[in-house]
Every structure is written in C-alpha cells, then in structure tokens.
Design a protein around this motif. Structure first.
Motif, mmCIF file in Angstrom:
data_model
loop_
_atom_site.group_PDB
_atom_site.id
_atom_site.type_symbol
_atom_site.label_atom_id
_atom_site.label_comp_id
_atom_site.label_asym_id
_atom_site.label_seq_id
_atom_site.Cartn_x
_atom_site.Cartn_y
_atom_site.Cartn_z
ATOM 1 N N ASP A 45 0.989 -1.222 -0.109
ATOM 2 C CA ASP A 45 -0.159 -0.045 0.118
ATOM 3 C C ASP A 45 0.757 1.162 -0.040
ATOM 4 O OD1 ASP A 45 -1.910 2.178 0.461
ATOM 5 O OD2 ASP A 45 -2.934 0.780 1.903
ATOM 6 N N LYS A 46 0.766 2.176 -0.907
ATOM 7 C CA LYS A 46 1.476 3.153 -1.042
ATOM 8 C C LYS A 46 1.473 4.145 0.170
ATOM 9 C CE LYS A 46 1.691 3.162 -6.027
ATOM 10 N NZ LYS A 46 3.065 2.435 -6.206
ATOM 11 N N ASN A 47 0.228 4.145 0.931
ATOM 12 C CA ASN A 47 -0.127 4.921 2.007
ATOM 13 C C ASN A 47 1.094 4.472 3.002
ATOM 14 O OD1 ASN A 47 -1.958 6.504 0.835
ATOM 15 N ND2 ASN A 47 -3.534 4.852 1.330
ATOM 16 N N SER A 52 8.642 1.779 8.367
ATOM 17 C CA SER A 52 9.492 0.712 8.028
ATOM 18 C C SER A 52 9.180 -0.496 8.810
ATOM 19 C CB SER A 52 10.747 1.480 7.979
ATOM 20 O OG SER A 52 11.117 1.717 9.315
ATOM 21 N N CYS A 53 8.488 -0.454 9.990
ATOM 22 C CA CYS A 53 8.484 -1.580 10.767
ATOM 23 C C CYS A 53 6.994 -2.015 11.206
ATOM 24 C CB CYS A 53 9.027 -1.541 11.951
ATOM 25 S SG CYS A 53 9.254 -2.828 13.182
#
Length: 58
Positions: A45-47, A52-53
């Motif tokens: 998902d681009k959102n 990062s975790c």
C-alpha cells in the motif's frame, strides 16, 4: 547519512517484527496466514511507504 542513502537508493527494507515468544513453527505459520492481508497492505500500500516496521504481537 541514512537520509542520503535512502534518497539515493529508496526506503530501507521493511521489517516485520514478530513478538510471539517461543512458538511452534505451525503456530507462527497460522499467525502469518491470519495476518496476511495486514502484511500485504504494509508491504504494497502506497500509504504505508513511510512506515518501515510492522509489529505483530500475540
């Protein structure tokens, strides 16, 4: 320095942190299958590009 590397090469790898304690492989497999949609969304998902975790707690 991390900012420069990220600018040149893209966002660092995404990490999925499993906080489950000591579990059988079959239990971990079931957990990952249960969370498959969440994991897919986290990765694709681009959102979520700036996240990062993903922490999964059981």
């Amino acid at each position: 320095m991390l900012r420069e590397i990220a600018t040149l090469h893209g966002h660092p790898p995404k990490v999925i942190l499993l906080k489950t304690g000591n579990r059988r492989t079959s239990k971990l497999s079931n957990l990952l299958q249960e969370k498959a949609q969440l994991i897919f969304s986290f990765i694709y998902d681009k959102n979520n590009n700036n996240i990062s975790c993903l922490e999964i707690i059981e």
